[in-house]
Motif scaffolding. Structure first.
Motif, mmCIF file in Angstrom:
data_model
loop_
_atom_site.group_PDB
_atom_site.id
_atom_site.type_symbol
_atom_site.label_atom_id
_atom_site.label_comp_id
_atom_site.label_asym_id
_atom_site.label_seq_id
_atom_site.Cartn_x
_atom_site.Cartn_y
_atom_site.Cartn_z
ATOM 1 N N MET D 1 0.840 -1.198 0.000
ATOM 2 C CA MET D 1 0.000 0.000 0.000
ATOM 3 C C MET D 1 0.878 1.251 0.000
ATOM 4 O O MET D 1 1.845 1.317 0.746
ATOM 5 C CB MET D 1 -0.897 0.004 1.253
ATOM 6 N N LYS D 2 0.535 2.181 -0.853
ATOM 7 C CA LYS D 2 1.246 3.465 -0.864
ATOM 8 C C LYS D 2 0.428 4.492 -0.089
ATOM 9 O O LYS D 2 -0.805 4.438 -0.082
ATOM 10 C CB LYS D 2 1.426 3.963 -2.295
ATOM 11 N N VAL D 3 1.111 5.398 0.572
ATOM 12 C CA VAL D 3 0.449 6.492 1.272
ATOM 13 C C VAL D 3 0.946 7.806 0.696
ATOM 14 O O VAL D 3 2.154 8.005 0.550
ATOM 15 C CB VAL D 3 0.742 6.455 2.787
ATOM 16 N N GLU D 4 0.016 8.674 0.326
ATOM 17 C CA GLU D 4 0.387 10.001 -0.184
ATOM 18 C C GLU D 4 -0.351 11.032 0.631
ATOM 19 O O GLU D 4 -1.543 10.884 0.898
ATOM 20 C CB GLU D 4 -0.031 10.151 -1.657
ATOM 21 N N LYS D 5 0.362 12.106 1.019
ATOM 22 C CA LYS D 5 -0.327 13.215 1.675
ATOM 23 C C LYS D 5 -0.147 14.467 0.833
ATOM 24 O O LYS D 5 0.976 14.854 0.524
ATOM 25 C CB LYS D 5 0.179 13.453 3.096
ATOM 26 N N ILE D 6 -1.255 15.067 0.424
ATOM 27 C CA ILE D 6 -1.212 16.220 -0.468
ATOM 28 C C ILE D 6 -1.805 17.421 0.245
ATOM 29 O O ILE D 6 -2.928 17.352 0.765
ATOM 30 C CB ILE D 6 -2.014 15.933 -1.752
ATOM 31 N N VAL D 7 -1.071 18.506 0.317
ATOM 32 C CA VAL D 7 -1.599 19.745 0.899
ATOM 33 C C VAL D 7 -2.456 20.420 -0.164
ATOM 34 O O VAL D 7 -1.968 20.765 -1.241
ATOM 35 C CB VAL D 7 -0.473 20.685 1.352
ATOM 36 N N LEU D 8 -3.740 20.557 0.125
ATOM 37 C CA LEU D 8 -4.642 21.179 -0.857
ATOM 38 C C LEU D 8 -4.691 22.684 -0.668
ATOM 39 O O LEU D 8 -4.881 23.442 -1.616
ATOM 40 C CB LEU D 8 -6.054 20.599 -0.735
ATOM 41 N N ASN D 9 -4.517 23.129 0.564
ATOM 42 C CA ASN D 9 -4.601 24.557 0.838
ATOM 43 C C ASN D 9 -3.799 24.858 2.106
ATOM 44 O O ASN D 9 -4.259 24.590 3.214
ATOM 45 C CB ASN D 9 -6.073 24.960 1.015
ATOM 46 N N GLU D 10 -2.604 25.374 1.903
ATOM 47 C CA GLU D 10 -1.682 25.563 3.027
ATOM 48 C C GLU D 10 -2.271 26.547 4.034
ATOM 49 O O GLU D 10 -2.302 26.279 5.228
ATOM 50 C CB GLU D 10 -0.326 26.056 2.511
ATOM 51 N N ALA D 11 -2.793 27.673 3.514
ATOM 52 C CA ALA D 11 -3.307 28.721 4.404
ATOM 53 C C ALA D 11 -4.393 28.175 5.319
ATOM 54 O O ALA D 11 -4.445 28.479 6.510
ATOM 55 C CB ALA D 11 -3.849 29.881 3.580
ATOM 56 N N ARG D 12 -5.248 27.330 4.759
ATOM 57 C CA ARG D 12 -6.375 26.814 5.555
ATOM 58 C C ARG D 12 -6.051 25.453 6.176
ATOM 59 O O ARG D 12 -6.918 24.812 6.756
ATOM 60 C CB ARG D 12 -7.635 26.718 4.683
ATOM 61 N N GLU D 13 -4.812 25.008 6.019
ATOM 62 C CA GLU D 13 -4.384 23.719 6.579
ATOM 63 C C GLU D 13 -5.267 22.578 6.102
ATOM 64 O O GLU D 13 -5.707 21.742 6.893
ATOM 65 C CB GLU D 13 -4.366 23.776 8.110
ATOM 66 N N VAL D 14 -5.553 22.572 4.818
ATOM 67 C CA VAL D 14 -6.382 21.522 4.214
ATOM 68 C C VAL D 14 -5.489 20.500 3.531
ATOM 69 O O VAL D 14 -4.570 20.886 2.788
ATOM 70 C CB VAL D 14 -7.359 22.123 3.179
ATOM 71 N N SER D 15 -5.718 19.217 3.827
ATOM 72 C CA SER D 15 -4.886 18.186 3.194
ATOM 73 C C SER D 15 -5.717 16.964 2.817
ATOM 74 O O SER D 15 -6.778 16.703 3.400
ATOM 75 C CB SER D 15 -3.776 17.752 4.154
ATOM 76 N N LEU D 16 -5.216 16.239 1.828
ATOM 77 C CA LEU D 16 -5.826 14.994 1.391
ATOM 78 C C LEU D 16 -4.808 13.873 1.582
ATOM 79 O O LEU D 16 -3.692 13.948 1.049
ATOM 80 C CB LEU D 16 -6.233 15.079 -0.078
ATOM 81 N N THR D 17 -5.163 12.875 2.387
ATOM 82 C CA THR D 17 -4.291 11.720 2.582
ATOM 83 C C THR D 17 -4.860 10.559 1.785
ATOM 84 O O THR D 17 -6.055 10.261 1.888
ATOM 85 C CB THR D 17 -4.213 11.348 4.067
ATOM 86 N N ALA D 18 -4.016 9.924 0.968
ATOM 87 C CA ALA D 18 -4.466 8.820 0.112
ATOM 88 C C ALA D 18 -3.824 7.513 0.564
ATOM 89 O O ALA D 18 -2.599 7.445 0.697
ATOM 90 C CB ALA D 18 -4.102 9.104 -1.335
ATOM 91 N N TYR D 19 -4.654 6.515 0.855
ATOM 92 C CA TYR D 19 -4.165 5.156 1.107
ATOM 93 C C TYR D 19 -4.465 4.352 -0.139
ATOM 94 O O TYR D 19 -5.637 4.085 -0.443
ATOM 95 C CB TYR D 19 -4.853 4.546 2.334
ATOM 96 N N LEU D 20 -3.436 3.986 -0.888
ATOM 97 C CA LEU D 20 -3.605 3.388 -2.214
ATOM 98 C C LEU D 20 -3.130 1.943 -2.245
ATOM 99 O O LEU D 20 -1.930 1.664 -2.146
ATOM 100 C CB LEU D 20 -2.843 4.224 -3.241
ATOM 101 N N LEU D 21 -4.088 1.023 -2.389
ATOM 102 C CA LEU D 21 -3.766 -0.400 -2.459
ATOM 103 C C LEU D 21 -3.179 -0.740 -3.819
ATOM 104 O O LEU D 21 -3.437 -0.043 -4.810
ATOM 105 C CB LEU D 21 -5.032 -1.230 -2.222
ATOM 106 N N ASP D 22 -2.421 -1.834 -3.869
ATOM 107 C CA ASP D 22 -1.839 -2.282 -5.138
ATOM 108 C C ASP D 22 -2.936 -2.803 -6.056
ATOM 109 O O ASP D 22 -4.020 -3.198 -5.613
ATOM 110 C CB ASP D 22 -0.818 -3.396 -4.891
ATOM 111 N N THR D 23 -2.631 -2.799 -7.356
ATOM 112 C CA THR D 23 -3.530 -3.414 -8.344
ATOM 113 C C THR D 23 -2.672 -4.262 -9.274
ATOM 114 O O THR D 23 -1.446 -4.117 -9.302
ATOM 115 C CB THR D 23 -4.271 -2.351 -9.172
ATOM 116 N N GLY D 24 -3.320 -5.140 -10.039
ATOM 117 C CA GLY D 24 -2.574 -5.993 -10.960
ATOM 118 C C GLY D 24 -1.688 -6.977 -10.208
ATOM 119 O O GLY D 24 -1.855 -7.193 -8.998
ATOM 120 N N GLY D 25 -0.736 -7.565 -10.906
ATOM 121 C CA GLY D 25 0.133 -8.560 -10.279
ATOM 122 C C GLY D 25 -0.722 -9.681 -9.716
ATOM 123 O O GLY D 25 -1.567 -10.230 -10.407
ATOM 124 N N GLU D 26 -0.522 -9.983 -8.425
ATOM 125 C CA GLU D 26 -1.326 -11.058 -7.824
ATOM 126 C C GLU D 26 -2.788 -10.672 -7.707
ATOM 127 O O GLU D 26 -3.652 -11.540 -7.600
ATOM 128 C CB GLU D 26 -0.778 -11.390 -6.456
#
Lengths: 346, 346, 346, 346
Positions: D1-26
């Protein structure tokens, strides 16, 4: 949640992935967490992704820290490499328990198929023993030679120091015959070790959590199979205790079926064993009086008791006899308190 | 619902109580029903009421006719009296199947403790075999002598003609040690018989359905224990089929783990067994081509297959190999159709 | 189990069928049982057998006595005939409570569709009120005219004396639109009555227990629907208490959402209400001190509290505020003990 | 699983955290995954961690990608900031659907308390509508002013374009009164929108998943509450379809209660609606003949049908009438196929 990936052995491509939940703050009751160390299967030829992340999620949901060990496989799988990988991982988890917020005495190992063999090896022959082991359609006996010629049969190593185990498999598993699970249960019984097992009527090998995202929904498999996940969590709560105020609650299921080999007496020694100890007998008679003769296992009348039934009673735990006698929980705790001051002459 | 109580043997105080649900009318899809024959426990000294009516209810809810046999106990329990009582009851149920609206080939026996011994005897040594057996913390081996000196060990009698079994018990049962269940499982494996088993981590003997109205809510017992009731019903639906339009649907779980001893070939024979039959091999290759070499048990790559893994594949059911190869259910049914016309040279 | 069928009104073909479980003997903790009175549906044109026996079974399994009332339908259905039938049945159950081993203050009514209308009428306008009501896809409003022109809308009659209700239905029921359930919930909220409700996403009218023996397994219906049965039993245990030693345990869910209209104060009054009572305020401050200002609903910091949040706190039950403040259960009971001696000046 | 944290709006302290499961392969059947976007609660004063990570885990287990939006709170919470944060997050998820392996038409929003208000706003007034909404003890009406004075009441905005909703709350929630959930249900009914709801009998506000690691095990709360998690996943599978071979299976639950407002006719239009369309009538009569007069809703005999019952039948979905007539699923699909070619003259 923080994610850390640590290379344990570059040459053998061994790594430990840590999924670490937050503690403190809004999780005000939680300073540390119990943990699971996941050992995926793959016939010691590879580490299956299907038995890695998907397995971590339900334990994370339950509040457990989750670790995934990708151990030595393929040409690196020669024994004891995989077991050494485990030792290194478990040692690190306990060494970094403060940093990773882990209760170092509440770390369960979870293994599937060949990973179940490794988990069973951890439970029976490692230096850094897990506190509980969950074995999914595990390879336990000589069948292991089929996927790793140098790997040992774990069954002869089951002894009093083996941790409690939770075992599940399907009756019709043709890759790892169900006897692998049954033989291991037998060994656990011989050693008086606590366990739970679920053998589901049918289904293929390698179903992991049996979620439709992991195992095709078209699979011919028993409808009960997915229950192992929640059942194993319910079982861990009984073995480790549950989240309480700052610390975990007291476990309700002990590591051994009886306390006959404990340091002190308890209500979880067998009736016969306690009555064989003069001081123990005094305590019991103080509470039960002649009640010992009035037991009604399964509701039977004392008058109908055969000598065989009496011998059964002496094999029963004192706790259950007190429960049959309808003693309130508080009284049973009093009995236990008094017995727990009597050293057990083994 | 109609209730009938029939005295089978006045001298031995043996009776059969029938709880008979309506059929037809608003139950327009139901002309007959599957049934359960309940054998309460009680150490062959009495028949426990706690394992009689309360057990009938969930099966009645599921739409099954329910019968309770109060068999010979106490001074009448000398073998084979209890088994004869069973024979008489099962014979009557099947003889009156039309009147009682019972599918005479879908009658399961459910026994607890000593009643579990009797149920196991019915499954292994009776003339009127049940079609499935649910064994609750059963006495199966020589321990039976403890409650009925003349009763036989049922384990040596397990063979190909034994019906599918559902077994449950608690690890810590001190009245009937869990080995009674484990040894019976082993015998079922040896005979290729289908079964499901649940060994719960802890709890006393004789918990019946574990409803709070039957087993004190203060009992120290695993939270999973009450699941056996719903699980056994789910299992029966797989063994007997489920209610359909007028008749029951096709069972999804067979009586034997493989079809290798069937009259004709099928996708439930092992891959190796079918490939060993020239005509069978033709059918398989027609569908799979070289696919047989591309299996990925647990997701493994063919290239990584060891000879041992190949030998495992030959031990797998053809059905699962076709599923691993992602053949749609319809195609698998085609393969099965063609195989089912090939006589099995045993 | 004994079965009794009593004709209540020959002319109107009204009967009461009693399924009476044993008490005492091996059921040594059970001198009496709670009970359910089942009112089948059928548009006041008939009494559906699909909502009679099949519904009784799960409650019998749970240890409840079960009664089925076949009330006035068809040409006899003119109001208040059906309600009179109910009054007669409930009166008889309570009058014969000793003989039938029923706790006369623990009798729930269960009605489906038109029977749900009758159950709602029993809960809101009868002389012999039930102690709880389970309403399955009930007709509650003016829609009842569709099946019985003379039957009343029950919603205007919901008041403080209405018993706790458990309501379930499917969103897509086209025979009895889901608004019948939603409007009834609203009325219960207005009257401060305790309830639970489950609206399942889709499924037809009249599914009863949704067992495959009652509702075709081919039905297009949400997989959650069958849960209402076990959920309603779990709910009854919270409303009536559970089987204990000889008597039922204390209920954990009260008949009203708050105790603000009780005779004495309690921790289930709202914080604002208790603080408005000088003696109550003293008790609370004795335990909480300034803690009243430190609540963290949903984990929020006091410093971030808006006036609106403060007003919410005053609307909260004292019990929950004490729980948020992490007071141990024993202390909360102490607070309750002291409050329960303070008369409630309404 | 990959984890990404993206700041959507620094001034307002808004962020999006993504928990991304694998696809394909097994995970060979999975090229993309459905997803959930989690909106924690906290009275628009903060974003509760108790309703962030713990909520993501069960959906990750089920195979869903999980995103957590930490939106504008406290001084930044002035409307429409939080909604703009949502728009930005959902837009990004769909824009990066290929990279993140998300089915852009299968993204559900999950909000709790104030986050439930934001989720309801997303479902009713956003430009980037979610495909389903799960609302946990949501604030929906004017009560929102209590935690965010500028936030709008979402109920008036519920219309035909609102996505299917899953709503849960406890009856005794004193922070967000249960009427917030009930009023929203009413609006969904008015707009013919599909939904499921569970109102549990009692429990505090803000219980999140109700795991003991999130909500104290000492909490006074109904035993059914934790079921919302698995129930919401079962519901999503019916709304989005389940994992199949490479793509998701066809949904079994539609976005609207009926198809009367669809582009073409279908078996999910009401019987009366289809019969009102000459071509539709022909199709139906071709299959049903006069059967339309023989329906037995709840098992009733046609002969007993009142005009009111007949009018009910016309309000029933054709699908259910065909099911009542015991047409096999295949035939029902044929009827549907023919109807689906008939344009709906609205």
């Amino acid at each position: 949640m923080k994610v850390e990936k640590i290379v344990l052995n570059e040459a053998r491509e061994v790594s430990l992935t840590a999924y670490l939940l937050d503690t403190g703050g809004e999780f005000r009751n939680i300073c540390k967490r119990p943990a699971v160390l996941i050992l995926p299967g793959g016939g010691y030829q590879f580490c299956s992704e299907r038995e890695a992340d998907p397995v971590a999620m339900p334990y994370l949901k339950a509040g457990y820290q989750a670790f995934i060990l990708r151990y030595s496989v393929g040409k690196h799988s020669v024994w004891p490499n995989p077991l050494q990988d485990y030792e290194q991982a478990m040692e690190m988890i306990r060494k970094r328990a403060e940093e990773w917020k882990v209760f170092s005495d509440k770390v369960a190992v979870i293994g599937f198929s060949a990973g179940g063999h490794l988990a069973a090896a951890a439970a029976t022959m490692s230096e850094n023993r897990p506190n509980a082991a969950i074995l999914g359609y595990p390879v336990t006996g000589s069948d292991v030679k089929g996927c790793c010629a140098t790997a040992p049969d774990t069954i002869p190593s089951v002894d009093k120091n083996t941790c409690p185990c939770f075992i599940f498999a399907t009756r019709t598993d043709e890759i790892v015959p169900v006897m692998n699970s049954i033989r291991f249960m037998e060994a656990l019984v011989q050693a008086d070790i606590s366990f739970e097992s679920h053998i589901y009527s049918y289904g293929p090998h390698g179903f992991s959590t049996c979620d439709t995202s992991v195992q095709s929904r078209d699979t011919t498999i028993s409808s009960r199979v997915p229950n192992w996940v929640a059942d194993s969590i319910g079982w861990l709560k009984e073995i480790f205790g549950d989240f309480g105020n700052g610390e975990m609650t007291k476990p309700v299921c002990k590591a051994h079926a009886t306390d006959n080999d404990g340091e002190f007496l308890s209500v979880d020694c067998t009736f016969g064993y306690v009555m064989g100890n003069p001081e123990g007998r005094k305590v019991v008679e103080g509470f039960l009086g002649g009640a010992g003769n009035q037991e009604r296992p399964g509701g039977q009348e004392a008058s109908q008791m055969t000598p065989e039934m009496m011998s059964m009673v002496s094999g029963m735990k004192l706790r259950q006899i007190l429960e049959y006698a309808h003693m309130p929980k508080e009284v049973i705790e009093q009995v236990n308190g008094q017995l727990s001051m009597i050293p057990n002459q083994r």
